[in-house]
Design a protein around this motif. Structure first.
Motif, PDB file in Angstrom:
ATOM      1  N   SER A 235      32.565  42.891  46.361  1.00 59.04           N
ATOM      2  CA  SER A 235      31.889  42.196  45.253  1.00 59.04           C
ATOM      3  C   SER A 235      31.182  43.160  44.298  1.00 59.04           C
ATOM      4  CB  SER A 235      30.906  41.160  45.780  1.00 59.04           C
ATOM      5  OG  SER A 235      30.020  41.774  46.674  1.00 59.04           O
ATOM      6  N   ALA A 236      30.897  44.360  44.796  1.00 55.39           N
ATOM      7  CA  ALA A 236      30.240  45.350  43.945  1.00 55.39           C
ATOM      8  C   ALA A 236      31.097  45.683  42.716  1.00 55.39           C
ATOM      9  CB  ALA A 236      29.961  46.614  44.742  1.00 55.39           C
ATOM     10  N   GLY A 237      32.427  45.644  42.906  1.00 54.25           N
ATOM     11  CA  GLY A 237      33.313  45.996  41.788  1.00 54.25           C
ATOM     12  C   GLY A 237      33.790  44.799  40.984  1.00 54.25           C
ATOM     13  N   TYR A 238      33.245  43.669  41.316  1.00 56.01           N
ATOM     14  CA  TYR A 238      33.732  42.418  40.705  1.00 56.01           C
ATOM     15  C   TYR A 238      33.558  42.388  39.186  1.00 56.01           C
ATOM     16  CZ  TYR A 238      33.826  37.467  39.490  1.00 56.01           C
ATOM     17  OH  TYR A 238      34.083  36.273  38.883  1.00 56.01           O
ATOM     18  N   ASP A 239      32.385  42.803  38.711  1.00 56.90           N
ATOM     19  CA  ASP A 239      32.114  42.725  37.273  1.00 56.90           C
ATOM     20  C   ASP A 239      33.109  43.543  36.459  1.00 56.90           C
ATOM     21  OD1 ASP A 239      30.092  40.980  37.540  1.00 56.90           O
ATOM     22  OD2 ASP A 239      28.507  42.492  37.645  1.00 56.90           O
ATOM     23  N   GLU A 240      33.553  44.660  37.051  1.00 62.48           N
ATOM     24  CA  GLU A 240      34.489  45.542  36.343  1.00 62.48           C
ATOM     25  C   GLU A 240      35.875  44.892  36.190  1.00 62.48           C
ATOM     26  OE1 GLU A 240      35.861  50.203  36.547  1.00 62.48           O
ATOM     27  OE2 GLU A 240      34.806  49.319  38.244  1.00 62.48           O
ATOM     28  N   VAL A 241      36.336  44.228  37.254  1.00 58.53           N
ATOM     29  CA  VAL A 241      37.699  43.670  37.233  1.00 58.53           C
ATOM     30  C   VAL A 241      37.736  42.235  36.686  1.00 58.53           C
ATOM     31  CG1 VAL A 241      38.432  45.084  39.180  1.00 58.53           C
ATOM     32  CG2 VAL A 241      37.599  42.779  39.595  1.00 58.53           C
ATOM     33  N   LYS A 242      36.603  41.637  36.550  1.00 60.65           N
ATOM     34  CA  LYS A 242      36.507  40.210  36.189  1.00 60.65           C
ATOM     35  C   LYS A 242      37.376  39.862  34.969  1.00 60.65           C
ATOM     36  CE  LYS A 242      32.928  36.796  35.265  1.00 60.65           C
ATOM     37  NZ  LYS A 242      31.514  36.623  34.919  1.00 60.65           N
ATOM     38  N   GLY A 243      37.368  40.730  33.996  1.00 60.82           N
ATOM     39  CA  GLY A 243      38.105  40.471  32.759  1.00 60.82           C
ATOM     40  C   GLY A 243      39.610  40.418  32.935  1.00 60.82           C
ATOM     41  N   LEU A 244      40.082  41.018  34.036  1.00 62.39           N
ATOM     42  CA  LEU A 244      41.537  41.031  34.265  1.00 62.39           C
ATOM     43  C   LEU A 244      41.994  39.882  35.167  1.00 62.39           C
ATOM     44  CD1 LEU A 244      42.092  44.879  34.812  1.00 62.39           C
ATOM     45  CD2 LEU A 244      42.639  43.554  32.784  1.00 62.39           C
ATOM     46  N   THR A 253      29.897  39.454  49.443  1.00 59.50           N
ATOM     47  CA  THR A 253      30.537  40.682  49.932  1.00 59.50           C
ATOM     48  C   THR A 253      31.881  40.991  49.272  1.00 59.50           C
ATOM     49  OG1 THR A 253      31.439  39.395  51.753  1.00 59.50           O
ATOM     50  CG2 THR A 253      29.423  40.642  52.195  1.00 59.50           C
ATOM     51  N   VAL A 254      32.711  39.952  49.105  1.00 58.86           N
ATOM     52  CA  VAL A 254      34.068  40.213  48.587  1.00 58.86           C
ATOM     53  C   VAL A 254      34.424  39.262  47.445  1.00 58.86           C
ATOM     54  CG1 VAL A 254      35.020  41.177  50.738  1.00 58.86           C
ATOM     55  CG2 VAL A 254      35.048  38.700  50.351  1.00 58.86           C
ATOM     56  N   PHE A 255      35.492  39.622  46.749  1.00 55.83           N
ATOM     57  CA  PHE A 255      36.042  38.715  45.730  1.00 55.83           C
ATOM     58  C   PHE A 255      37.564  38.715  45.873  1.00 55.83           C
ATOM     59  CE2 PHE A 255      36.618  42.766  43.604  1.00 55.83           C
ATOM     60  CZ  PHE A 255      37.835  42.625  42.961  1.00 55.83           C
ATOM     61  N   ASP A 256      38.184  37.682  45.372  1.00 57.01           N
ATOM     62  CA  ASP A 256      39.644  37.691  45.195  1.00 57.01           C
ATOM     63  C   ASP A 256      39.973  36.831  43.984  1.00 57.01           C
ATOM     64  OD1 ASP A 256      39.992  34.948  45.920  1.00 57.01           O
ATOM     65  OD2 ASP A 256      39.974  35.492  48.021  1.00 57.01           O
ATOM     66  N   GLY A 257      41.138  37.043  43.452  1.00 57.17           N
ATOM     67  CA  GLY A 257      41.515  36.266  42.275  1.00 57.17           C
ATOM     68  C   GLY A 257      42.955  36.514  41.879  1.00 57.17           C
ATOM     69  N   LEU A 258      43.427  35.685  40.991  1.00 61.44           N
ATOM     70  CA  LEU A 258      44.811  35.813  40.529  1.00 61.44           C
ATOM     71  C   LEU A 258      44.827  36.640  39.244  1.00 61.44           C
ATOM     72  CD1 LEU A 258      47.709  34.585  41.192  1.00 61.44           C
ATOM     73  CD2 LEU A 258      47.234  32.997  39.326  1.00 61.44           C
ATOM     74  N   ALA A 259      45.801  37.531  39.187  1.00 61.19           N
ATOM     75  CA  ALA A 259      45.911  38.365  37.980  1.00 61.19           C
ATOM     76  C   ALA A 259      47.387  38.571  37.651  1.00 61.19           C
ATOM     77  CB  ALA A 259      45.244  39.707  38.230  1.00 61.19           C
ATOM     78  N   LEU A 260      47.641  39.034  36.456  1.00 58.99           N
ATOM     79  CA  LEU A 260      49.020  39.338  36.078  1.00 58.99           C
ATOM     80  C   LEU A 260      49.449  40.659  36.704  1.00 58.99           C
ATOM     81  CD1 LEU A 260      48.830  38.320  32.320  1.00 58.99           C
ATOM     82  CD2 LEU A 260      50.323  37.263  34.035  1.00 58.99           C
ATOM     83  N   GLU A 265      48.163  48.067  37.982  1.00 58.94           N
ATOM     84  CA  GLU A 265      47.776  49.480  37.987  1.00 58.94           C
ATOM     85  C   GLU A 265      46.282  49.628  37.651  1.00 58.94           C
ATOM     86  OE1 GLU A 265      49.612  53.253  35.802  1.00 58.94           O
ATOM     87  OE2 GLU A 265      51.114  51.785  36.484  1.00 58.94           O
ATOM     88  N   LYS A 266      45.888  48.912  36.595  1.00 53.83           N
ATOM     89  CA  LYS A 266      44.475  48.986  36.180  1.00 53.83           C
ATOM     90  C   LYS A 266      43.566  48.480  37.305  1.00 53.83           C
ATOM     91  CE  LYS A 266      45.262  48.145  31.294  1.00 53.83           C
ATOM     92  NZ  LYS A 266      45.173  47.119  30.256  1.00 53.83           N
ATOM     93  N   LEU A 267      43.997  47.376  37.930  1.00 59.87           N
ATOM     94  CA  LEU A 267      43.190  46.800  39.010  1.00 59.87           C
ATOM     95  C   LEU A 267      43.051  47.787  40.167  1.00 59.87           C
ATOM     96  CD1 LEU A 267      44.679  43.200  38.949  1.00 59.87           C
ATOM     97  CD2 LEU A 267      42.268  43.725  38.646  1.00 59.87           C
ATOM     98  N   SER A 268      44.144  48.496  40.470  1.00 60.93           N
ATOM     99  CA  SER A 268      44.111  49.476  41.559  1.00 60.93           C
ATOM    100  C   SER A 268      43.148  50.615  41.226  1.00 60.93           C
ATOM    101  CB  SER A 268      45.511  50.044  41.807  1.00 60.93           C
ATOM    102  OG  SER A 268      46.368  49.013  42.161  1.00 60.93           O
ATOM    103  N   GLU A 269      43.198  51.029  39.952  1.00 58.58           N
ATOM    104  CA  GLU A 269      42.287  52.101  39.523  1.00 58.58           C
ATOM    105  C   GLU A 269      40.827  51.678  39.665  1.00 58.58           C
ATOM    106  OE1 GLU A 269      43.477  53.006  35.548  1.00 58.58           O
ATOM    107  OE2 GLU A 269      45.367  53.885  36.195  1.00 58.58           O
ATOM    108  N   MET A 270      40.604  50.374  39.499  1.00 51.30           N
ATOM    109  CA  MET A 270      39.230  49.865  39.613  1.00 51.30           C
ATOM    110  C   MET A 270      38.850  49.595  41.073  1.00 51.30           C
ATOM    111  SD  MET A 270      39.251  47.169  36.502  1.00 51.30           S
ATOM    112  CE  MET A 270      39.621  47.652  34.827  1.00 51.30           C
TER     113      MET A 270
END
Lengths: 294, 217
Positions: A235-244, A253-260, A265-270
């Motif tokens: 969840s610490a990294g959630y704000d960064e990936v939220k837009g994707l 503690t954790v997050f999950d979500g659907l993305a394109l 690649e960008k998500l992995s980098e984050m």
């Protein structure tokens, strides 16, 4: 891709609901799942395509040939089964057999008897057979499915066939649907609706996702699983990936979500881990996304 | 004709016909019992009871004819289970029209068989049965497409009341309905019933397909 049904500018307007399908192509030779929440318009779409209700506007072509759903020849080719109360409540298996034998050229009374036996419901020769109103929802659905599968059809349209069945029977239904498609050797197709895809995931080749009367996504299940990914992370990294993320769940503690997938690649980098979604995850993700942007 | 009967069976399965036949049988047994009692007894009280009861009982005969057609009309209501099945059938609107026509003929046959048998016992009662049977069926056919159940039921009550009124109007204390000779109004009433029946049946058949298609919207 050959279509079993293609629709253009298809609408059905009610005072408080509008089904609006600008374009729809249901592939021939596959099982197509209509997926959506309650009230998404699945039943309205099915009923309008099968001529149970009349569309307000639009053009539908069936089997690349027929335009008029009232055509007797076309109706012989379509096996339709409603989600509940398909047959009159006072009817028993014998009434169904009599009526369907008279109504359809291709109804096989012997096959109906066999299918009723396989699905463990009253047959027309059962002593003291029960009327529909004396049977459970599940048994009524089994009887209706036996009746519709006892016909020789090229397209099966089943509205929520699994919703009233127990898990074992849902599994048998999936097998039956697969057999139907295999027997057709690419000529037979199935359209079924569901809001609980988990138990019928194996039955679907093509998926049409609906929300508030509109189609929000459609495609072959395998292609859709390539198009989208499930992203997971802390969840610490959630704000960064939220837009994707198209839709997301986040707790302390954790997050999950659907993305394109194109953003994988960008998500992995984050720092998010990406995995291939199941149809169930895809459904929930897409329907949540549709609800958010509605 | 076979096509019409088959289309009627598509809509009613086996149940409606069996219900009508059992009802018919029950009425026959009760009716025969009343006539037997009326014929055999010496008691004026029991004879009077029978003479009063039999005409009322006659109203059941046309109602039996009413059942199959009422079932068919009801199937075209979205609130009733089964309507999606019927609307999914090939040529469903045409079949509905033929089923309605067949059910009217079946109703007519049930009434006429009874009226014929009754004629041997009491021509007056027989005429009343014909009047009520045909008027009821014709009225049902005229109002059968109404969406409201009350719209179907009220005309039926009017016809039953009309029959009661007619019976009361024509009978006298001195002469029971059973023994009255059929003349004048007794012939006019069945003729009026026949006219209502013909108009109603033609009207309902002409409107059936349109109503069938409109109902689903």
């Amino acid at each position: 891709m050959d279509s079993v049904i293609s629709a253009k500018g298809f609408t059905k307007k009610y005072s408080k609901f509008t089904l609006d399908v600008p374009e729809l192509d249901i592939p021939k030779g596959f099982a197509t799942a209509l997926i959506g929440a309650n009230g998404a318009g699945k039943t309205t779409l099915i009923d309008a395509l099968c001529g149970i209700i009349h569309a307000t506007s639009g053009e539908v072509t069936y089997f690349n040939k027929y335009k008029d759903i009232d055509s007797t020849e076309l109706r012989e080719k379509i096996g339709y089964c409603a989600s509940s109360g398909f047959f009159p409540q006072a009817w028993k298996a014998k009434d169904i057999a009599i009526s369907m034998e008279l109504a359809y050229d291709s109804f096989d009374r012997k096959k109906f008897e066999e299918l009723c036996g396989q699905l463990e419901v009253d047959t027309e020769h059962t002593k003291k057979a029960r009327a529909m109103y004396k049977q459970s929802d599940g048994n009524r659905m089994r009887t209706a499915l036996a009746a519709v599968f006892a016909r020789e059809t090229e397209l099966m349209v089943l509205d929520e066939p699994g919703s009233s069945l127990d898990p074992l029977m849902r599994d048998r239904l999936c097998d039956r649907m697969r057999e139907y498609l295999d027997d057709g050797e690419g000529e037979k197709s199935i359209i079924f609706s569901t809001h609980n895809i988990a138990d019928m995931e194996n039955a679907a080749d093509y998926a049409v996702f609906m929300d508030a009367g509109k189609i929000i996504e459609q495609g072959f299940v395998e292609d859709l699983k390539e198009k989208y990914v499930i992203a997971r992370g802390e969840s610490a990294g959630y704000d960064e990936v939220k837009g994707l993320l198209l839709s997301h769940n986040c707790n302390r503690t954790v997050f999950d979500g659907l993305a394109l997938s194109e953003n994988q690649e960008k998500l992995s980098e984050m720092g998010a881990a990406c995995e291939r979604p199941t149809l169930q995850q895809l459904s929930i993700g897409l329907l949540k996304y549709a609800e958010e942007i509605r | 004709m076979r096509r019409y009967i088959n289309d009627f069976r598509i809509f009613t399965g086996k149940t409606a016909l069996i219900t009508a036949m059992w009802s018919e049988l029950a009425v026959i047994v009760l009716f025969a019992a009343l006539i037997a009692v009326h014929t055999l007894t010496d008691s004026e009280t029991i004879r009077g009871f029978c003479e009063g009861f039999i005409p009322m009982f006659c109203t059941l005969i046309p109602i039996i004819g009413y059942i199959p057609c009422n079932t068919t009309f009801n199937l075209n209501r979205a609130v009733n289970p089964g309507y999606k099945y019927f609307h999914s059938l090939p040529d469903s609107a045409g079949r509905f029209r033929r089923a309605l026509t067949a059910s009217s003929v079946i109703s007519l046959a049930l009434v006429l068989i009874w009226a014929g048998a009754l004629w041997l016992w009491s021509p007056t009662i027989s005429m009343f049965v014909v009047f009520m049977g045909l008027s009821l069926k014709g009225t049902q056919n005229i109002f059968g497409h109404a969406k409201s159940g009350l719209g179907m039921f009220l005309p039926m009550l009017v016809v039953i009341s009309a029959m009661g009124f007619l019976m009361g109007f024509t009978s006298t204390d001195a002469d029971s309905l059973i023994y009255m000779k059929p003349e004048g109004i007794f012939y006019a009433a069945p003729a009026a019933g026949a006219a209502i029946f013909v108009v109603g049946t033609v009207y309902s058949a002409a409107l059936a397909e349109k109503k069938w298609r409109r109902e689903v919207d």
